[in-house]
Design a protein around this motif. Structure first.
Motif, short mmCIF file in Angstrom:
data_model
loop_
_atom_site.label_atom_id
_atom_site.label_comp_id
_atom_site.label_asym_id
_atom_site.label_seq_id
_atom_site.Cartn_x
_atom_site.Cartn_y
_atom_site.Cartn_z
N GLU A 82 -0.90 -5.24 -3.80
CA GLU A 82 -0.09 -6.31 -3.21
C GLU A 82 0.83 -5.73 -2.14
N GLU A 83 1.22 -4.47 -2.31
CA GLU A 83 2.21 -3.86 -1.41
C GLU A 83 1.61 -3.29 -0.14
N ASP A 103 -1.20 -5.33 -8.69
CA ASP A 103 0.15 -5.69 -8.27
C ASP A 103 1.04 -4.67 -8.97
N LEU A 105 4.16 -3.94 -9.05
CA LEU A 105 5.38 -4.43 -9.68
C LEU A 105 5.47 -5.93 -9.49
N ASP A 106 5.20 -6.67 -10.56
CA ASP A 106 5.21 -8.13 -10.49
C ASP A 106 6.55 -8.64 -11.04
MN MN Z 1 4.51 -7.42 -6.85
#
Ligand code: MN
Ligand code: AHG
Ligand code: MN
Ligand code: MN
Length: 328
Positions: A82-83, A103, A105-106
């Motif tokens: 995601e990053e 992801d 860190l969600d």
């Molecule tokens: Mn995230």
């Protein structure tokens, strides 16, 4: 003594997956090696979160540690995070046959106030022995070999499915090992909780509005559902998986595809829900040949594509599917 035998017979996640992999002799342990590197990343993030690192740093730090752990495993060829705007193509010398979408860190907006956050991941096998391309990660969720999440809360819990059910493991900090604590998780067929950001109600479409209304004012006179919304998908989905009910992030007038990303939020959580006896629906797929497609039937066209999602207890999701089907 029997009690001691139980205490010393440690079912770690590594041992559990090795046992499962005996059903896939062709994987020659590669999957177990891949998973052990994902687990390493989760342990690192768990420590960093508990140290109280600040949000910005944690978002970047967790992405870096997962990318490096996955590349160094020598079992991956494409990584989608995601990053990172672009996919990471692992250099040929270090390439394996798995593609990992994640992801790192969600729920990161919740870090500074100490609310649970998590990591979400999905694993595909590269389509065939050719040069890896984006097509190898633009596969429907049905093709995922495995999916899971790690929740960094009061304890660190990793929930995983490799295609034959869902199992939960809790990190024992004294051992530094994830130990099986929730074997064979099954989501209740129907729940008493709905989980949605009611702040978006003004922009919802007909079926979503009708469904949420029916949660609050049941037509059949049954008691209303409770609303529980944490705002971290991993925490909201974990509660839904264990207690039952429905989690929804619908599309609306402002964002017709909702907010959650297909590859590394919608697909992994939908995979887990179906494996636990629940179901997942995007609301965008029309009833085809009298069968409403699962969210996992979606074929993504872009790696950061979004989709509305309704997932959780089988009977609860069935209700909203009927409302969308009636819209036909
Ligand atoms: Mn995230
Ligand atoms: P991320 O922190 O990875 O960007 O994800 C945040 C997502 C998801 O965790 C949660 O379900 C959703 O954002 C909450 O969105 P709203 O604040 O719009 O309800
Ligand atoms: Mn997220
Ligand atoms: Mn984000």
């Amino acid at each position: 003594h029997a009690a001691d035998a139980h205490r010393t017979d440690l079912m770690t996640i590594t041992r559990f997956v090795l046992n499962e992999q005996t059903k896939h002799p062709e994987s020659r342990g590669d999957f177990s090696i891949l998973l052990s590197h994902i687990v390493l990343g989760c342990k690192f993030v768990c420590t960093a979160v508990n140290k109280g690192e600040d949000q910005k740093k944690l978002d970047v730090l967790s992405n870096e540690v997962f990318i490096k752990a996955l590349v160094s495993s020598g079992r991956t060829c494409i990584l989608v995070s995601e990053e990172d705007e672009e996919a990471t193509f692992v250099e040929p010398a270090n390439r394996g046959k798995y593609c990992v979408v994640f992801d790192p860190l969600d729920g990161s907006s919740n870090i500074d106030c100490g609310v649970s956050i998590g990591t979400i991941f999905g694993i595909y096998m590269i389509k065939d022995g050719h040069e890896p391309t984006l097509d190898d990660v633009l596969q429907p969720g049905m093709n995922m070999l495995a999916a899971g999440y790690c929740m960094y809360g009061s304890s660190c819990t990793l929930v995983l499915s490799t295609g034959s059910g869902v199992n939960g493991f809790t990190l024992d900090p004294s051992l530094g090992e994830f130990i099986l604590t929730h074997p064979d998780i099954k989501i209740p067929k129907k729940g008493k909780i709905y989980s949605v950001n009611e702040g978006n109600a003004k922009n919802w479409d007909g079926p979503t509005s009708k469904y949420v209304q029916s949660c609050k004012y049941p037509a059949d006179g049954s008691s209303p559902k409770s609303l529980r919304y944490i705002g971290s998908m991993v925490a909201d989905v974990h509660r839904t998986l264990l207690y039952g009910g429905i989690f929804l992030y619908p599309g609306d007038k402002k964002s017709p595809n909702g907010k959650l990303r297909v590859l590394y939020e919608v697909f992994p959580m939908s995979f887990l829900m179906e494996q636990a006896g629940g179901q997942a629906f995007t609301g965008k797929q029309r009833v085809q040949f009298l069968r409403i497609l699962s969210a996992l039937d979606l074929v993504p066209e872009k790696i950061h594509e979004r989709s509305p999602i309704f997932l959780g207890s089988y009977d609860d999701v069935e209700e909203i599917k009927k409302l969308y089907a009636a819209e036909e």
